[in-house]
Scaffold this active site. Structure first.
Site, PDB file in Angstrom:
ATOM      1  N   TYR A  17       0.842  -1.199   0.000  1.00 33.39           N
ATOM      2  CA  TYR A  17       0.000   0.000   0.000  1.00 33.39           C
ATOM      3  C   TYR A  17       0.880   1.254   0.000  1.00 33.39           C
ATOM      4  O   TYR A  17       0.665   2.175  -0.799  1.00 33.39           O
ATOM      5  CB  TYR A  17      -0.949  -0.012   1.211  1.00 33.39           C
ATOM      6  N   GLU A  39     -11.448   4.271   4.417  1.00 33.42           N
ATOM      7  CA  GLU A  39     -11.153   5.271   5.455  1.00 33.42           C
ATOM      8  C   GLU A  39     -12.290   5.371   6.465  1.00 33.42           C
ATOM      9  O   GLU A  39     -12.044   5.477   7.664  1.00 33.42           O
ATOM     10  CB  GLU A  39     -10.861   6.636   4.833  1.00 33.42           C
ATOM     11  N   TRP A  47      -5.245   0.819  10.668  1.00 30.67           N
ATOM     12  CA  TRP A  47      -5.219   0.712   9.208  1.00 30.67           C
ATOM     13  C   TRP A  47      -4.883  -0.724   8.803  1.00 30.67           C
ATOM     14  O   TRP A  47      -5.382  -1.212   7.802  1.00 30.67           O
ATOM     15  CB  TRP A  47      -4.239   1.723   8.628  1.00 30.67           C
TER      16      TRP A  47
END
Length: 179
Positions: A17, A39, A47
């Site tokens: 990522y 998000e 995350w």
């Protein structure tokens, strides 16, 4: 304080990522909407949790198909809330469905979600937060900041000495444009 550029490289989820998505400009609405969904679902969680569930989210939300999600009713909502492979939070699920319908309106008015973002760019973080707060559900300062950093609308995704930063600058993210 550690920076994502220190923690992500070499990690099985954060590494790809960080190296190939985070901070790069995004052209298509499907990917922009996916980032918004991720998000929103990260709120209150790590995350890493979201990245580990990313494929499950992709499957549960039918490839982040905006039109399909905007048409979801109670059957689909119940299916999502029963799906243990994703984050089962009613407020987040409802926000995703609502926000898909909002994106449809923005697409009709501006041609695309990206064009809507470009229309408002450049704004500072606080102005973006206000705009998103008037437009979408479940989009506070952290969600808006990370969404816009991750898609190239706000700087700060990478340190200047991170090797990925040069590739991002070469991709001409909105925050770096002078035109």
């Amino acid at each position: 304080m550690s920076h994502y550029c220190d923690l992500a490289p070499g990690h099985p989820f954060h590494g790809p990522y960080h190296d190939h998505e985070y901070g790069f400009p995004v052209d298509d609405d499907g990917t922009l909407f996916e980032r918004l969904v991720l998000e929103i679902n990260q709120a209150g969680l790590s995350w890493l949790t979201v990245l580990k569930k990313r494929e499950a989210f992709r499957e549960a939300f039918e490839g982040f198909d905006i039109d399909r999600i905007a048409s979801y009713g109670e059957t689909e909502r119940a299916r999502l809330l029963a799906d243990a492979s994703i984050i089962r939070n009613r407020l987040k699920v409802d926000a995703v469905i609502h926000n898909a319908a909002v994106v449809q309106v923005l697409q009709a008015e501006h041609g695309s979600l990206r064009a809507w973002l470009d229309h408002h760019h450049p704004l500072d973080h606080a102005a973006w937060v206000r705009l998103f707060g008037r437009t979408f559900r479940f989009t506070g300062p952290e969600i808006v900041g990370e969404l816009l950093m991750s898609t190239g609308y706000l700087p700060g995704a990478h340190r200047d000495d991170c090797p990925v930063q040069a590739r991002i600058l070469a991709a001409s993210p909105p925050w770096a444009r002078t035109d």
